[in-house]
Design a protein around this motif. Structure first.
Motif, PDB file in Angstrom:
ATOM      1  N   THR A 159      -2.952   0.968   1.803  1.00 44.94           N
ATOM      2  CA  THR A 159      -1.677   1.153   1.118  1.00 44.94           C
ATOM      3  C   THR A 159      -0.968   2.389   1.675  1.00 44.94           C
ATOM      4  N   ILE A 212       2.414  -1.422   3.659  1.00 45.65           N
ATOM      5  CA  ILE A 212       0.991  -1.431   4.003  1.00 45.65           C
ATOM      6  C   ILE A 212       0.853  -1.317   5.507  1.00 45.65           C
ATOM      7  N   ILE A 254      -2.074  -4.232  -4.448  1.00 43.76           N
ATOM      8  CA  ILE A 254      -0.971  -3.587  -3.724  1.00 43.76           C
ATOM      9  C   ILE A 254       0.326  -3.898  -4.467  1.00 43.76           C
TER      10      ILE A 254
END
Lengths: 157, 157, 157, 157
Positions: free
Chosen positions: A138, A116, A111
């Motif tokens: 994500t 998120i 990430i």
């Protein structure tokens, strides 16, 4: 509070300033009762619950980076554990609290930016313990982590 | 940087002031190269390595509390994952990086005050992956968590 | 093969006779190509695949009991790992094999009689590894176990 | 018992004959009280306890093979879970039983021949639950699996 006064805020770099701003905003949210812990406050977590799935969103900024410049696996775990814990406590009786007993995480994608979402859903709801599954997506909807956790239901003191 | 300037530092409560101080100290450590990520910096992690066991210590202050007033399970995971990750990278070739693939944690005691130490030790060292065990002890030497993790060894870009 | 000849089959008790019968039937299934390992054969596993979920059914007889008279947790793990492994291999290229790298199981209810079904479903399908979730239901439809596993995709020799 | 009588033992191939012999020997051990479950009996498990580590040995024969001709991950889990469970029950009061709540396994090397040893050792001994670590070594002393498990301590009926 000399330490804070002595330090020149102007000497902070942009990342540092952004982190301090995010933390200060978190304090404000916590005072307003929007969040109940400094951990949630600092990471600017916001949660929603549709009756089945508990959903936490949080921004991906340098405050969550590991030394490789991606979101730290422990902070991903923090988002998931928070989503699971909020859910577990929400569905427990008022005189009970749910505490994490065990947590298992699979990391499936790095990430880097954006925000998120962490999700939690009950798999098994027993009288003394629960099993909850959680996952992180994500901003592009890619699954970055998948987890299961077991929670003990204890008397709230 | 108006947000920071407008906010009166004097309005922060003691916990908040302590958190800001801890974060600012972390920035300073990071600039001095004592730590390589904002996560380690903010939680004031310090690590030692004796050639076999990687040891991270960190203070237990309100910055790590969950809504029940004890150390957040995700932050415990962060300490363990950091210890494991630092160890995995330390014993990998310079052109390789180790990233967490899977992490399993058992929580065995709540953590309230003082400081903790997180330990990491290699269980299996393969060419493409590693298994590492980790654990956390309270200041009184009580085991608060036990974990195992698997790490992928990838090319460093 | 004197050992077998010398032993009087008549001296076996009912549980033992049933186990021997189940094992012999399994040998027959394996010869007919209905199963490819002695483990699946002995536990009389049968599998189905609907394109997404791999489903294995097996009878619950004394052959799977632990010393408490319920299905052994390791045999439950065997059913789940088999379902996951069959699925992982089914969706891998012909020149690749999938091997279990990590397996995590939560046990949520004891299993005593009837039969169980083990299910497996892909969570993450990468080029080098997969994450698969699995679960076991009793004949009454109760969830007895929930699991996740990661599999490495390797060259088939 | 027509099924057994009708089948000509002579028609079994060598692997099948060896499996039947191993199972019959297991029945004999169980009758003599050397083992308490058909699972342990069939896999010819033998255990030792030095007061700290519980050790189970078992032969690696076709009875434990998966379709790739190596020891089935579920049977490795069975050996570890048995070692952990025997240990957990051994150190519990006579009116209590320990049941597996959660099991996490890392597989680190394939097992082909010889015999294995599974070990179990207590990590955390609470009043209601335990955390136990377990591992498997091949005949050559190579670590083939590493595991942790949590056990609930319940009233024995």
């Amino acid at each position: 509070m000399n330490t804070i006064n002595q330090l020149s805020i102007d000497q902070l770099n942009d990342d540092e300033k952004n982190i301090i701003e995010q933390v200060l905003k978190g304090f404000e949210s916590k005072r307003q009762g929007l969040t109940t812990s400094y951990v949630s406050a600092m990471y600017a977590m916001e949660h929603q619950f549709d009756g089945e799935i508990l959903n936490i969103s949080m921004p991906v900024t340098p405050i969550v980076y590991n030394s490789l410049g991606m979101m730290h696996g422990g902070i991903t775990a923090t988002a998931i554990d928070t989503a699971m814990g909020v859910l577990a406590n929400k569905i427990s009786p008022p005189d009970k609290a749910a505490v994490t007993n065990q947590l298992n995480l699979h990391y499936t994608a790095p990430i880097h930016t954006g925000s998120i979402q962490a999700f939690a859903k009950v798999i098994h709801h027993g009288s003394k313990s629960m099993v909850i599954e959680g996952w992180v997506e994500t901003a592009e909807g890619k699954r970055a982590a998948h987890a299961t956790g077991s929670f003990f239901i204890i008397d709230r003191k």
